[in-house]
Scaffold this active site. Structure first.
Site, PDB file in Angstrom:
ATOM      1  N   ASP A 142       0.815  -1.211   0.000  1.00 34.73           N
ATOM      2  CA  ASP A 142       0.000   0.000   0.000  1.00 34.73           C
ATOM      3  C   ASP A 142       0.850   1.264   0.000  1.00 34.73           C
ATOM      4  OD1 ASP A 142      -2.651  -0.621  -0.329  1.00 34.73           O
ATOM      5  OD2 ASP A 142      -3.287   0.212   1.585  1.00 34.73           O
ATOM      6  N   ASP A 443      -9.454  -5.667  12.213  1.00 38.14           N
ATOM      7  CA  ASP A 443      -9.376  -7.053  12.673  1.00 38.14           C
ATOM      8  C   ASP A 443     -10.467  -7.354  13.699  1.00 38.14           C
ATOM      9  OD1 ASP A 443      -8.211  -5.302  14.461  1.00 38.14           O
ATOM     10  OD2 ASP A 443      -6.314  -6.368  14.620  1.00 38.14           O
TER      11      ASP A 443
END
Length: 731
Positions: A142, A443
């Site tokens: 990224d 998460d």
């Protein structure tokens, strides 16, 4: 590939044992609950008899402590321990029938997450004890860094030598960086020289900031890929997908097939939301379903290398269990950290979050997802239930394909399409498909939502850690990371998916409480801030807030304090901790409450009302040599001017000055010691925990000492608080 896999009997692959202390924990919970109710009754009667701001603040502090204590109890109700038998799996399933595995590794900044660290992680999982023709490793960059791609082009060549070397020598630690840093690895001269040469080339390119023609030994096609970086910015660039190794075509020096290795940098546009790590993972889910479509997906942090080459087999002991397959979403391994100093001064183990609490949640429907070391069923990420562990078929999303060449134009074209910025527009990615958006802690949010949808999970904690990595070793980074978690958790807490309402209704009461414990993490700042400042200021001006010695209520306070700390100590020691590490863990809990949780809650509140604050920052994995030396010696590092340290310095000064004044008064005036004992004890306890702060403020001369301006501001703020206390307690 749509073959279904033969399933063994579930009872032969794994076992489960309930914690023998579970009944005693329930009895303790009952007794402690009654004591808390008694304390709250005492607060209410005291406030009604003599209303004051101080009584109200103490009531608020203890209400929040009682609330957080209640949320943590389900972790102790039915804690379990599992054991799995990978050898039996191989005997009953057979190596040729193992399902394909896709591994996702995410990186976002080559300067904070060095490419060679990411390469070592990738090489360690490429060397899994697993059929290489069924293993694919995807690297999401990224940061859009050409140096990261270059590092993996070099890694692809090194893998031809490294994978056979691991097999021939039966290595357990298959990260080259870790292996060559060990005493055993130092003897492998030839292989170590190859690795060091690669490392020097990559680090040289990173230092320059670009890849030069002299660095490359590549085809014309590979050379052309680097021209795409002309005019690139990390926030605005087209997608880049590069197949660096293809199992059907590339082999190692022994002639054995290599795993697939694919580099991906998704398209970025400043006008399109990218959803941080969750967006990167969802792009990996789509691209991998086009290219390899493995039914099992492993997510890894870029610095979390494989420490046990058999970890996929351990996960499959559950994922291939027919009694679990229909609703098992993921198998979570704990995060284990190397390089922590002897006493873990910053609580980097996070033992309660990564080991103790997951075992408690596993007694219900399973642990939360912690962002790494997790084997997913791909079907769970798409919300598709099946009685078998099989790949997605043509009726599922993303038009998954069968096996064939990964470099086909049709495959690459479709992969680029699903990696584009606009692909998710009008689709359910991030809401009901894939990793969930709406929180910085993707998460926690993903695992929570999956369990609310009826999926379950498993906590797998073998004797040998399956994965190991690095924890932040700079105090400011540690506190900044927890602040970011706190903000993300609060984003879930105030959403329509609040664990106390949505979670309890859609998952279960105990699971909803467990997730709420994390969601309201920031609430710790309320009682910890009140107790850090109000009692010591009251001690300074001899204003009694707590019962004096021999008052019956005094013994209630003593019981509540000792029972809470002894229970926490027992849990910590049973999880293979030490007393010194436990002490540092409880200290860093208080430090986080005054800094990370306080600033995180304030930043979240400001963001919620539309006031702009700093955004997401990647935690640095780079440590300066002097900082590393101080950390190894167990010395706290306060070497930068951080607002975190101003708060800590202020709390330390307030409690030190109040304790000195209180002891001096008790020595002169009879009866003061008994009257103010709890105040003196509390200030003394805080002082003992603040010893590293006093040392950094007044005694140390090294680079980790508290900056002079931070010390001065802390003293001035402490003086201001004492002045405010004078008006509050004497007028």
């Amino acid at each position: 590939m749509t073959t279904l896999f033969t399933k063994p009997k579930p009872s032969t692959l794994h076992t489960l044992t309930v914690d023998p202390l579970a009944p005693y924990n329930r009895v303790h919970s009952l007794l402690y609950s009654l004591s808390i109710l008694a304390l709250l009754y005492h607060h209410c009667t005291t406030f009604l008899a003599s209303p004051s701001l101080f009584s109200l603040l103490l009531l608020l502090a203890d209400l929040v402590l009682a609330f957080m204590w209640g949320l943590v109890q389900p972790f102790r109700w039915r804690s379990v321990c599992r054991r799995e038998f990978p050898d039996r799996l191989m005997d009953m399933v057979g190596r040729k029938n193992l399902p394909a595995l896709d591994v996702f590794i995410c990186t976002a900044d080559p300067h904070k997450e060095p490419p060679m660290s990411v390469v070592s992680t990738a090489l360690s999982v490429m060397a899994f004890d697993y059929p290489t023709d069924r293993l694919s490793v995807y690297v999401s960059d990224d940061g859009g860094s050409e140096v990261t791609l270059f590092a993996f082009m070099e890694a692809a060549m090194f893998a031809r030598y490294w994978l056979p070397f691991c097999r021939e020598n039966g290595l357990q630690e298959r990260s080259p960086e870790v292996y060559f840093s060990s005493s055993i690895g130092e003897k492998s001269d030839k292989m170590k020289m190859m690795y060091q040469a690669m490392k020097e080339k990559v680090e040289s390119a990173l230092q320059r900031g670009y890849v030069s023609g002299n660095d490359l030994i590549a085809t014309v096609e590979e050379l052309a890929i680097f021209k795409k970086w002309k005019g690139f910015t990390r926030r605005d660039h087209p997608s880049i997908i590069q197949v660096l190794l293809e199992s059907g075509k590339d082999t190692d020096i022994m002639g054995d097939a290599l795993p697939n290795l694919i580099y991906l940098s998704r398209e970025k546009n400043i006008n399109s939301p990218h959803h941080f790590k969750a967006g990167a993972l969802n792009t990996l889910v789509r691209v991998s379903s086009i290219m390899t479509n493995a039914p099992v997906v492993l997510t890894l942090d870029c610095d979390m290398y494989s420490n046990d080459p058999q970890s996929p087999l351990r996960a499959l002991c559950y994922l291939l269990d027919p009694a679990m397959a229909s609703n098992l979403a993921y198998v979570q391994f704990p995060q284990h950290f190397d390089g922590l100093n002897k006493d873990d001064i910053y609580g980097g183990e996070l033992k309660r979050s990564f080991r103790i609490n997951p075992r408690g949640m596993d007694g219900f429907t399973g642990p939360s997802y912690v962002g790494s070391n997790c084997f997913f069923s791909r079907r769970a990420l798409h919300g598709i239930r099946s009685s078998t562990l099989a790949p997605l078929d043509s009726h599922d999303s993303c038009e998954p394909r069968g096996w064939g060449s990964l470099r086909l134009d049709s495959v690459m074209k479709r992969a680029h399409e699903v990696a584009s910025c606009n692909y998710e527009v009008g689709r359910k990615w991030g809401s009901t498909i894939g990793f969930r958006y709406g929180s910085l802690v993707e998460d926690y949010h993903t695992g929570y939502r999956l369990q609310c949808e009826g999926w379950r999970s498993i906590f797998c904690d073998p004797e040998r850690p399956a994965f190991a990595g690095d924890a932040p070793k700079n105090l400011n980074d540690v506190l900044g990371q927890v602040k970011r978690w706190c903000i993300g958790l609060l984003e879930v807490a105030i959403s329509k998916h609040n664990p106390l309402t949505f979670g309890i209704r859609n998952a279960s009461l105990p699971l909803g409480l467990c997730y709420a414990h994390y969601a309201y993490w920031g609430s710790w700042c309320i009682p910890l801030t009140i107790y850090a400042f109000l009692p010591p200021l009251a001690l300074t001006y001899q204003k009694r807030l707590f019962p004096e010695v021999f008052d019956p209520w005094f013994y209630l306070y003593v019981y509540l304090f000792l029972a809470a700390y002894i229970t926490d100590l027992v849990d910590f020691l049973r999880a293979k901790g030490s007393i010194q590490r436990w002490w540092n863990d409880q200290r860093i809990w208080m430090v986080r409450g005054l800094t990370s949780h306080l600033f995180g809650t304030i930043q979240f509140a400001l963001n919620h009302v539309g006031i702009s604050t700093p955004g997401f920052n990647v935690t640095s994995k780079v440590l300066e040599e002097e900082q590393s030396e101080r950390y190894d010696k167990g010395m706290f590092d306060f070497g930068i001017a951080s607002p975190f340290f101003v708060v800590l310095g202020t709390a330390a000064i307030v409690n030190l000055s109040s304790f000195v004044i209180g002891i001096a008064r008790a020595a002169r005036i009879e009866g003061v010691f008994n009257e103010m004992f709890l105040h003196l004890f509390l200030s003394g306890f805080i002082m003992v925990n603040c010893l590293p702060i006093y040392e950094a403020m007044f005694l140390r001369k090294d680079g980790g000492k508290m900056p002079g301006n931070v010390t001065l501001i802390s003293i001035l703020v402490a003086g201001l608080l004492h002045l405010i206390g004078y008006f509050m307690f004497t007028i």
